[in-house]
Design an enzyme around this catalytic site. Structure first.
Site, PDB file in Angstrom:
ATOM      1  N   LYS A 142      35.480  33.153 -40.364  1.00  0.00           N
ATOM      2  CA  LYS A 142      36.693  33.930 -40.065  1.00  0.00           C
ATOM      3  C   LYS A 142      36.246  35.240 -39.427  1.00  0.00           C
ATOM      4  O   LYS A 142      35.858  36.192 -40.104  1.00  0.00           O
ATOM      5  CB  LYS A 142      37.471  34.133 -41.369  1.00  0.00           C
ATOM      6  N   GLU A 162      29.246  42.807 -48.562  1.00  0.00           N
ATOM      7  CA  GLU A 162      28.497  43.868 -47.885  1.00  0.00           C
ATOM      8  C   GLU A 162      29.542  44.851 -47.398  1.00  0.00           C
ATOM      9  O   GLU A 162      30.345  44.504 -46.532  1.00  0.00           O
ATOM     10  CB  GLU A 162      27.707  43.322 -46.703  1.00  0.00           C
ATOM     11  N   CYS A 185      27.753  50.221 -40.425  1.00  0.00           N
ATOM     12  CA  CYS A 185      27.903  50.532 -41.848  1.00  0.00           C
ATOM     13  C   CYS A 185      26.781  51.421 -42.361  1.00  0.00           C
ATOM     14  O   CYS A 185      26.962  52.152 -43.320  1.00  0.00           O
ATOM     15  CB  CYS A 185      27.977  49.253 -42.652  1.00  0.00           C
ATOM     16  N   GLU A 192      33.957  57.161 -45.401  1.00  0.00           N
ATOM     17  CA  GLU A 192      33.351  56.561 -44.210  1.00  0.00           C
ATOM     18  C   GLU A 192      34.314  56.693 -43.023  1.00  0.00           C
ATOM     19  O   GLU A 192      35.463  56.280 -43.104  1.00  0.00           O
ATOM     20  CB  GLU A 192      33.090  55.080 -44.484  1.00  0.00           C
TER      21      GLU A 192
HETATM   22  P1  NAD Z   1      37.942  45.135 -42.845  1.00  0.00           P
HETATM   23  O1  NAD Z   1      37.606  45.086 -44.292  1.00  0.00           O
HETATM   24  O2  NAD Z   1      39.266  45.650 -42.455  1.00  0.00           O
HETATM   25  O3  NAD Z   1      37.832  43.679 -42.202  1.00  0.00           O
HETATM   26  C1  NAD Z   1      36.658  42.892 -42.304  1.00  0.00           C
HETATM   27  C2  NAD Z   1      37.044  41.443 -42.245  1.00  0.00           C
HETATM   28  O4  NAD Z   1      37.864  41.146 -43.364  1.00  0.00           O
HETATM   29  C3  NAD Z   1      37.854  41.063 -41.010  1.00  0.00           C
HETATM   30  O5  NAD Z   1      37.537  39.742 -40.638  1.00  0.00           O
HETATM   31  C4  NAD Z   1      39.274  41.099 -41.529  1.00  0.00           C
HETATM   32  O6  NAD Z   1      40.156  40.269 -40.812  1.00  0.00           O
HETATM   33  C5  NAD Z   1      39.090  40.603 -42.939  1.00  0.00           C
HETATM   34  N1  NAD Z   1      40.128  41.037 -43.888  1.00  0.00           N
HETATM   35  C6  NAD Z   1      40.912  42.140 -43.809  1.00  0.00           C
HETATM   36  N2  NAD Z   1      41.766  42.167 -44.856  1.00  0.00           N
HETATM   37  C7  NAD Z   1      41.503  41.070 -45.603  1.00  0.00           C
HETATM   38  C8  NAD Z   1      42.023  40.548 -46.824  1.00  0.00           C
HETATM   39  N3  NAD Z   1      43.003  41.169 -47.476  1.00  0.00           N
HETATM   40  N4  NAD Z   1      41.488  39.420 -47.319  1.00  0.00           N
HETATM   41  C9  NAD Z   1      40.472  38.795 -46.684  1.00  0.00           C
HETATM   42  N5  NAD Z   1      39.947  39.230 -45.532  1.00  0.00           N
HETATM   43  C10 NAD Z   1      40.447  40.358 -44.991  1.00  0.00           C
HETATM   44  O7  NAD Z   1      36.764  45.942 -42.182  1.00  0.00           O
HETATM   45  P2  NAD Z   1      36.566  46.264 -40.635  1.00  0.00           P
HETATM   46  O8  NAD Z   1      37.458  47.395 -40.297  1.00  0.00           O
HETATM   47  O9  NAD Z   1      36.652  45.035 -39.838  1.00  0.00           O
HETATM   48  O10 NAD Z   1      35.039  46.698 -40.633  1.00  0.00           O
HETATM   49  C11 NAD Z   1      34.637  47.969 -40.940  1.00  0.00           C
HETATM   50  C12 NAD Z   1      34.092  48.040 -42.340  1.00  0.00           C
HETATM   51  O11 NAD Z   1      33.086  47.059 -42.529  1.00  0.00           O
HETATM   52  C13 NAD Z   1      33.417  49.353 -42.614  1.00  0.00           C
HETATM   53  O12 NAD Z   1      33.757  49.800 -43.887  1.00  0.00           O
HETATM   54  C14 NAD Z   1      31.948  49.028 -42.545  1.00  0.00           C
HETATM   55  O13 NAD Z   1      31.117  49.881 -43.257  1.00  0.00           O
HETATM   56  C15 NAD Z   1      31.931  47.657 -43.101  1.00  0.00           C
HETATM   57  N6  NAD Z   1      30.725  46.939 -42.670  1.00  0.00           N
HETATM   58  C16 NAD Z   1      29.760  46.696 -43.598  1.00  0.00           C
HETATM   59  C17 NAD Z   1      28.581  46.065 -43.212  1.00  0.00           C
HETATM   60  C18 NAD Z   1      27.482  45.770 -44.202  1.00  0.00           C
HETATM   61  O14 NAD Z   1      26.573  45.005 -43.879  1.00  0.00           O
HETATM   62  N7  NAD Z   1      27.497  46.350 -45.382  1.00  0.00           N
HETATM   63  C19 NAD Z   1      28.412  45.690 -41.884  1.00  0.00           C
HETATM   64  C20 NAD Z   1      29.425  45.976 -40.973  1.00  0.00           C
HETATM   65  C21 NAD Z   1      30.587  46.599 -41.395  1.00  0.00           C
END
Ligand code: NAD
Length: 491
Positions: free
Chosen positions: A188, A263, A297, A398
């Site tokens: 996804k 993560e 991140c 963040e």
């Molecule tokens: P997000 O949590 O909004 O979305 C991430 C993914 O989760 C997307 O595919 C989204 O469609 C899905 N998602 C959103 N709401 C959901 C729900 N209720 N249930 C299931 N899935 C859902 O995050 P983002 O804005 O896409 O990414 C940024 C964040 O990701 C930042 O906080 C960043 O630090 C983190 N990140 C962490 C890592 C790591 O390795 N630790 C790597 C990259 C990004």
């Protein structure tokens, strides 16, 4: 391929109708959703959105594939070869993948070409190498003359939910090990950046993965992601994204007793001691936060500078920040592109404006670069803020954009204390020529990855058990040759 050809090809691919990949077949979803072009603000692609029934169908297909002899009974060597064929197929189309990534996320084409795509291929090959080396254990019995042994078996149907900052690469961090171990997967991608996941699905079918082994569901997180995470037929959810969504996935996983790996976010400290090579540290501090527009991140978003070199070092980082060229991802020379979406741009701007309203000093940046004509596109300058308090929102939360806060510290004990003053613990960096101090810092700072005289490089993980931590030391020569374009994202 010229940049213009790459752009045209990516636009043409984005414009084609998009479907879901379920059980080896492409089909429409229950709804559709649109993605933005970060350069123009216009619509880039219309994606299928998987609803609950589509998720049911994908889980059924993945479950069926799990027991299909075409997947379950193939020899490890053949499974490895499938992964390797997929890696070859991506590599052969690396320019195409890079252009899709650039057009979807806004990252410079050059970075997608040099970092995201080759590293995604590397990950796939790395895990292909493990397929033939998965071993159980023989265990000595202390209650009798028994032979006890363990076998490693697939977990089952894995739901892999990824964010938008390194779309293919972070997908591959999950896809490659899951397939290497014989699982079946439902990928996804983030709704903002689904193009490379869809292309990956096409190639998986072409290179011969049995139907249902790799399924791709596009759609918004609150619809598709939530339905996938809550599905009782999913054995494992691996999620990378925001802390807030991670908490909701952990809660739903606990209710269903689904295995969950998370993560999440970061607010990583980058600590510069007065005895550091200040030129190298300034470049490292700038690229440690600004690479990939700060949408990383692990980004070094809290910069701590020892007080005796504070003004001098801040001036050097400011100079490095101002020298970074923001521009169209497909233009030669662009080092940063636009942020991923209008919503995210407004969020980053809101953090910066809020910090200034709360008394922070704007050292440089703060908005759209004045050398970019027009108002289209979600560009944001490399931004440095100073004179902030430890409880300010800009220090604690963040931003996930090209924004760093600089703060002085007095001595080593103080540096460790301020570095650890966060709820996060993804990464940290320390710059010093004192070897003992560097390793003391690596031990004292609570972070999963700690760079010594460097910030950013990542490598495929070894098998790990428990909470291991990595400390990576960079040589000055290596650092200098890579910091103008940080080589490896942390995620
Ligand atoms: P997000 O949590 O909004 O979305 C991430 C993914 O989760 C997307 O595919 C989204 O469609 C899905 N998602 C959103 N709401 C959901 C729900 N209720 N249930 C299931 N899935 C859902 O995050 P983002 O804005 O896409 O990414 C940024 C964040 O990701 C930042 O906080 C960043 O630090 C983190 N990140 C962490 C890592 C790591 O390795 N630790 C790597 C990259 C990004």
């Amino acid at each position: 391929m010229t940049n213009t050809q790459a752009l045209d090809g990516a636009l043409a691919y984005a414009a084609r109708p998009k479907q879901l990949l379920i059980g080896g077949k492409w089909r429409d979803g229950e709804a559709v959703t649109e993605t933005e072009n970060p350069v123009t603000g216009g619509t880039l692609a219309t994606l299928a959105e998987a609803g609950p029934q589509d998720v049911d169908a994908a889980v059924d297909a993945a479950r069926q594939a799990l027991g299909d002899p075409a997947w379950a009974a193939i020899r490890p060597r053949e499974r490895a070869q499938l992964l390797l064929r997929l890696a070859d197929a991506i590599e052969a189309r690396a320019d195409e993948f890079a252009a899709l990534e650039a057009i979807d996320s806004g990252k410079p084409l050059r970075n997608a070409r040099n970092v995201d795509i080759p590293q995604a291929v590397d990950h796939l090959r790395y895990y292909a190498g493990w397929v033939t080396k998965i071993e159980g254990a023989a265990i000595t019995s202390n209650v009798g003359d028994y032979l006890i042994y363990t076998r490693r078996e697939p977990v089952g149907v894995c739901g892999l939910i990824v964010p938008w900052n390194y779309p293919l690469l972070l997908a591959m961090w999950k896809v490659a090990p899951a397939l290497a171990c014989g699982n079946t997967i439902i990928l996804k991608p983030a709704e903002q950046t689904s193009l490379t996941a869809l292309r990956l699905g096409e190639l998986a079918c072409e290179v011969g993965f049995p139907p249902g082994v790799l399924n791709v569901l596009t759609g918004r997180g609150e619809v598709t992601g939530a339905a996938l995470a809550a599905h009782p037929g999913v054995d494992k959810i691996s999620f990378t994204g925001s802390t807030e969504v991670g908490k909701s996935i952990a809660a739903v996983g606990a209710a269903n007793l689904t295995r969950v790996s998370l993560e999440l976010g970061g607010k990583s400290p980058n600590v510069v001691f007065a005895d550091a090579d200040l030129e190298a540290a300034a470049s490292g501090a700038a690229w440690g936060i600004f690479y990939n527009m700060g949408e990383d991140c692990c980004a070094g978003s809290r910069l701590f500078i020892q007080e005796q070199v504070y003004d001098e070092f801040l001036a050097k980082v400011t100079e490095a920040a101002r020298a970074i060229k923001v521009g169209d991802p497909f233009a030669d020379g662009s080092q940063l592109g636009p942020l991923v979406s209008g919503g995210h741009h407004a969020r980053v701007a809101g953090y910066v404006d809020g910090a200034v309203a709360d008394g922070a000093r704007m050292v440089t940046g703060g908005g759209r670069p004045d050398y970019l004509p027009g108002t289209e596109g979600y560009y944001f300058e490399p931004t440095i803020l100073a004179d902030v308090t430890r409880d300010a929102r800009i220090v604690r939360e963040e931003v996930f954009g090209p924004v760093v806060v600089a703060t002085p510290f007095s001595d080593e004990e103080h540096a460790v204390r301020v570095a650890n003053d966060t709820i996060y613990g993804l990464a940290a960096g320390v710059w010093t020529q004192n070897l003992g101090r560097a390793h003391r810092f690596a031990r004292a700072v609570k972070a999963g990855t700690i760079w010594l005289n460097d910030f950013g490089p990542a490598t495929p993980p070894r098998r790990s058990a428990g909470s291991s931590r990595a400390a990576t030391a960079g040589s000055t020569a290596a650092r200098r040759s890579t910091c103008s374009s940080r080589p490896s994202p942390c995620g």
